[in-house]
Design a protein around this motif. Structure first.
Motif, PDB file in Angstrom:
ATOM      1  N   ASN A 269       0.807  -1.223   0.000  1.00 29.13           N
ATOM      2  CA  ASN A 269       0.000   0.000   0.000  1.00 29.13           C
ATOM      3  C   ASN A 269       0.837   1.268   0.000  1.00 29.13           C
ATOM      4  N   ILE A 270       2.157   1.128   0.103  1.00 26.35           N
ATOM      5  CA  ILE A 270       3.035   2.273   0.305  1.00 26.35           C
ATOM      6  C   ILE A 270       4.040   2.378  -0.833  1.00 26.35           C
ATOM      7  N   GLY A 271       4.168   3.578  -1.400  1.00 27.69           N
ATOM      8  CA  GLY A 271       5.215   3.864  -2.368  1.00 27.69           C
ATOM      9  C   GLY A 271       6.097   4.969  -1.841  1.00 27.69           C
ATOM     10  N   MET A 272       7.365   4.958  -2.239  1.00 23.25           N
ATOM     11  CA  MET A 272       8.277   5.984  -1.743  1.00 23.25           C
ATOM     12  C   MET A 272       9.171   6.485  -2.854  1.00 23.25           C
ATOM     13  N   VAL A 273       9.390   7.801  -2.851  1.00 19.13           N
ATOM     14  CA  VAL A 273      10.344   8.436  -3.749  1.00 19.13           C
ATOM     15  C   VAL A 273      11.458   9.004  -2.875  1.00 19.13           C
TER      16      VAL A 273
ATOM     17  N   ALA B  66       3.238   3.503 -10.083  1.00 20.68           N
ATOM     18  CA  ALA B  66       2.872   2.300 -10.834  1.00 20.68           C
ATOM     19  C   ALA B  66       2.406   1.175  -9.922  1.00 20.68           C
ATOM     20  N   MET B  67       2.786   1.229  -8.673  1.00 21.70           N
ATOM     21  CA  MET B  67       2.377   0.206  -7.709  1.00 21.70           C
ATOM     22  C   MET B  67       0.985   0.484  -7.147  1.00 21.70           C
ATOM     23  N   ARG B  68       0.353   1.547  -7.616  1.00 17.03           N
ATOM     24  CA  ARG B  68      -0.973   1.958  -7.155  1.00 17.03           C
ATOM     25  C   ARG B  68      -1.029   2.047  -5.620  1.00 17.03           C
ATOM     26  N   PRO B  69      -0.103   2.776  -5.032  1.00 11.31           N
ATOM     27  CA  PRO B  69      -0.077   2.857  -3.568  1.00 11.31           C
ATOM     28  C   PRO B  69      -1.216   3.707  -3.041  1.00 11.31           C
ATOM     29  N   LYS B  70      -1.645   3.414  -1.840  1.00  6.98           N
ATOM     30  CA  LYS B  70      -2.594   4.283  -1.152  1.00  6.98           C
ATOM     31  C   LYS B  70      -1.866   5.459  -0.506  1.00  6.98           C
ATOM     32  N   VAL B  71      -0.584   5.237  -0.183  1.00  5.22           N
ATOM     33  CA  VAL B  71       0.238   6.262   0.453  1.00  5.22           C
ATOM     34  C   VAL B  71       1.496   6.463  -0.374  1.00  5.22           C
ATOM     35  N   LEU B  72       1.815   7.714  -0.685  1.00  4.67           N
ATOM     36  CA  LEU B  72       3.052   8.050  -1.380  1.00  4.67           C
ATOM     37  C   LEU B  72       3.930   8.845  -0.428  1.00  4.67           C
ATOM     38  N   LEU B  73       5.122   8.316  -0.149  1.00  5.68           N
ATOM     39  CA  LEU B  73       6.081   8.971   0.730  1.00  5.68           C
ATOM     40  C   LEU B  73       7.110   9.703  -0.124  1.00  5.68           C
ATOM     41  N   LEU B  74       7.393  10.941   0.231  1.00  9.73           N
ATOM     42  CA  LEU B  74       8.315  11.777  -0.532  1.00  9.73           C
ATOM     43  C   LEU B  74       9.396  12.300   0.417  1.00  9.73           C
ATOM     44  N   ASP B  75      10.629  11.872   0.188  1.00  7.59           N
ATOM     45  CA  ASP B  75      11.719  12.222   1.092  1.00  7.59           C
ATOM     46  C   ASP B  75      12.684  13.190   0.418  1.00  7.59           C
ATOM     47  N   GLU B  76      12.466  14.478   0.638  1.00 10.05           N
ATOM     48  CA  GLU B  76      13.363  15.506   0.093  1.00 10.05           C
ATOM     49  C   GLU B  76      13.670  15.229  -1.377  1.00 10.05           C
ATOM     50  N   VAL B  77      12.617  15.100  -2.167  1.00 13.46           N
ATOM     51  CA  VAL B  77      12.781  14.590  -3.526  1.00 13.46           C
ATOM     52  C   VAL B  77      13.492  15.570  -4.461  1.00 13.46           C
ATOM     53  N   THR B  78      13.689  16.816  -4.029  1.00 16.12           N
ATOM     54  CA  THR B  78      14.396  17.770  -4.881  1.00 16.12           C
ATOM     55  C   THR B  78      15.801  18.070  -4.382  1.00 16.12           C
ATOM     56  N   SER B  79      16.223  17.452  -3.290  1.00 26.07           N
ATOM     57  CA  SER B  79      17.500  17.839  -2.677  1.00 26.07           C
ATOM     58  C   SER B  79      18.705  17.482  -3.535  1.00 26.07           C
ATOM     59  N   ALA B  80      18.585  16.472  -4.406  1.00 24.89           N
ATOM     60  CA  ALA B  80      19.713  16.059  -5.249  1.00 24.89           C
ATOM     61  C   ALA B  80      19.677  16.716  -6.623  1.00 24.89           C
ATOM     62  N   LEU B  81      18.736  17.611  -6.834  1.00 25.66           N
ATOM     63  CA  LEU B  81      18.564  18.216  -8.157  1.00 25.66           C
ATOM     64  C   LEU B  81      19.275  19.560  -8.252  1.00 25.66           C
TER      65      LEU B  81
END
Length: 270
Positions: free
Chosen positions: A107-111, A181-196
């Protein structure tokens, strides 16, 4: 000072009444350091919750616990009504087996901060591999879903490209598509722009705003991008010393916070 705890934006009568995530007196230690101290909160479906606070305050630890990359030392976590790290056997709560954990974690996806794409796979294969292997989708079904997501993230022409041929911003977009793509109910986002690179940040944040606006996925986000937190969040949680010291609507947190520590933090980062 008493730490804040409780329900994060309880749903209205016409929304789902059951919480999607529940941290119940969760404590996490690393050696003698307590990173999360008896943390207690709930997140409801379709809400977007942003965690802010100084480095080392426990924000990313929450995401890592939800991904089962870490286990709590005390307390329990439930996701969609099921214990994440525990299960009931013969009427007793015991540590969960790996099969149970995998089922709940679906149920959980993470970026992540780093894109973590498979360098030897094309963009399309990066997105389809987990749905095929974990969800049991057919290759055709997984590819159809992947192409839809690549169109959503603006990379429909990159199906056959390899990660090394993409910019950092493009790789992060693929990582977001892969998580969805995993159709998660929860999407976790961990500082997704820090490496950009700075010029790529705005495009990724705009994409996440679109996802928040156009999908039903629940988001839990750790970020230092305060304008993004203010725009996309239903609720903002301020962390300090392993506790939630304040939470509420972004207009309240950013406009008139109750705690001096929140005001100090925001004055330093805004």
């Amino acid at each position: 000072m008493k730490a804040a705890s409780g329900d994060l934006l309880k749903p209205s009568a016409d929304e789902a009444r059951e919480h999607l995530i529940h941290f119940d007196r969760v404590t996490k230690r690393f050696g003698s350091q307590t990173v999360l101290d008896s943390l207690d909160f709930k997140v409801y479906p379709r809400k977007h919750v942003t965690l802010i606070g100084p480095s080392g305050s426990g924000k990313t630890t929450i995401l890592r616990l939800l991904m089962t990359l870490l286990k709590p030392d005390e307390g329990t976590i439930t996701v969609d009504g099921r214990y994440l790290n525990h299960e009931t056997r013969k009427g007793k709560l015991v540590p969960a087996g790996e099969k149970h954990i995998r089922e709940v974690r679906k149920n959980i996806g993470m970026v992540f901060q780093q894109f973590n794409l498979f360098p030897n796979m094309t963009v399309l294969r990066n997105i389809t591999e987990a749905p095929v292997q974990v969800l049991g989708l057919s290759r055709d079904e997984a590819e159809e879903r992947a192409r839809e997501l690549l169109e959503l993230v603006g990379l429909s022409d990159k199906c056959d490209a390899y990660p090394s041929r993409l910019s950092g911003g493009q790789q992060q977009r693929v990582a977001i598509a892969r998580a969805l793509a995993m159709r998660p109910k929860v999407l976790l986002l961990d500082e997704v722009t820090s490496a950009l690179d700075p010029e790529l940040v705005a495009g990724v944040l705009d994409l996440l705003r679109d996802i928040a606006r156009t999908t039903d996925v629940t988001m839990v986000c750790v970020t230092h991008e305060m304008s993004f937190a203010r725009d996309v969040s239903d609720c903002v949680m301020m962390f300090d010393g392993g506790k939630v010291i304040e939470y509420g609507h972004p207009d309240k947190i950013f406009g008139d916070p109750d705690q001096d520590r929140t005001r100090e933090f925001l004055s330093a980062v805004l």
